[in-house]
Design an enzyme around this catalytic site. Structure first.
Site, PDB file in Angstrom:
ATOM      1  N   HIS A  67      -4.474 -83.372 -36.226  1.00 26.28           N
ATOM      2  CA  HIS A  67      -3.493 -82.322 -35.951  1.00 26.28           C
ATOM      3  C   HIS A  67      -3.801 -81.090 -36.799  1.00 26.28           C
ATOM      4  O   HIS A  67      -4.461 -81.193 -37.834  1.00 26.28           O
ATOM      5  CB  HIS A  67      -2.076 -82.785 -36.311  1.00 26.28           C
ATOM      6  CG  HIS A  67      -1.522 -83.856 -35.439  1.00 26.28           C
ATOM      7  ND1 HIS A  67      -1.028 -85.045 -35.947  1.00 26.28           N
ATOM      8  CD2 HIS A  67      -1.366 -83.924 -34.097  1.00 26.28           C
ATOM      9  CE1 HIS A  67      -0.590 -85.791 -34.945  1.00 26.28           C
ATOM     10  NE2 HIS A  67      -0.791 -85.147 -33.818  1.00 26.28           N
ATOM     11  N   CYS A  84       4.284 -85.510 -41.785  1.00 22.78           N
ATOM     12  CA  CYS A  84       4.452 -86.356 -40.593  1.00 22.78           C
ATOM     13  C   CYS A  84       5.683 -87.233 -40.651  1.00 22.78           C
ATOM     14  O   CYS A  84       6.209 -87.649 -39.607  1.00 22.78           O
ATOM     15  CB  CYS A  84       3.252 -87.294 -40.427  1.00 22.78           C
ATOM     16  SG  CYS A  84       1.642 -86.527 -40.399  1.00 22.78           S
TER      17      CYS A  84
END
Length: 258
Positions: A163, A248
């Site tokens: 990501h 996250c």
């Protein structure tokens, strides 16, 4: 008034089966991960955040990485649609919680894909990683959802990491931080600070000078201290084995309407 709520979701029994795409697999210790998650949640609460626990999704190994399920801008929630089909069942519980908190809810629709971990907010600018989990249609839908609210959306190519926020996050003053070997397109960011460890690339802004960060980056913590910040260190080693980082494990809701 600013809000300080953080969505979290406890790790499930299948955590060790989570997806790994850009690093060599190491088996995660589920019991140790549960303790690390509890300490992470406590660190948020200690520094003034109200944690809101999303119902467990034990059939979804990656569900603990709750950030990927939704992108927040002001009081609007955009429910994600992961490029990893196995993760799409994670969103229902999150949608229920953000709706209950009074958010306006939109959804990424097929053929769009978007993971929340690909979106880095700095002020009103949303940098969105275009890579394995987020496609061009997802970027367009992010723009459609948030640009009418005053956001500026900037697409960033992502290829060397999972990501965008696996590579870069930002300090309170807007300086982008990252570990140089992980960066795909250096010229897209203005102020950039190289950090000496890959796991030091991710910070959660707790408020004031406090930065939540991984214990695996002591040199980076020393750098931040030298710059006048206060690192709040948590051990997330078991989540790092699954390409996770401190961002996250929560969704920070900073602009809920009272």
């Amino acid at each position: 008034m600013p809000s300080k709520k953080a969505l979290i979701r406890r790790p499930g029994p299948r955590l060790a089966e989570g997806l790994v795409t850009h690093i060599q697999r190491e088996r995660a210790d589920v019991e140790l991960a549960a303790g690390q998650w509890a300490a992470y949640a406590e660190a948020l609460r200690t520094h003034g955040w109200e944690t809101v626990e999303v119902d467990p999704a034990d059939d979804c190994p990656d569900a603990v990485f709750v950030e990927d399920t939704v992108v927040m801008y002001r009081n609007v929630a955009l429910i994600a649609r992961s490029g990893a089909a196995s993760r799409r069942d994670e969103t229902a519980g999150v949608e229920e919680v953000v709706a209950r908190l009074g958010c306006s809810v939109n959804r990424v629709r097929e053929p769009g894909t978007l993971d929340g971990g690909d979106v880095l907010k700095i002020g009103n600018t949303l940098y969105v990683g275009r890579g394995g989990r987020t496609n061009a249609a997802g970027v367009r839908q992010l723009r459609a959802a948030f640009e009418p609210l005053g956001a500026r959306v900037v697409a960033v190519p992502v290829g060397t990491v999972l990501h965008l926020k696996s590579a870069v996050t930002a300090l309170p003053d807007g300086t982008v931080i990252g570990h140089m070997p992980l960066r795909d397109t250096p010229s897209l960011f203005g102020r950039f600070l190289h950090v000496p460890e890959a796991s030091g690339s991710a910070v959660v802004l707790l408020g004031g000078d406090k930065l939540l960060m991984a214990a695996g980056a002591p040199k980076t913590a020393a750098l931040f201290t030298d710059l006048g910040y206060t690192p709040v260190v948590v051990d997330i080693s078991e989540f790092e084995k699954l390409e996770g980082c401190v961002t996250c494990l929560s969704v920070r809701l900073r602009e809920l309407y009272a």
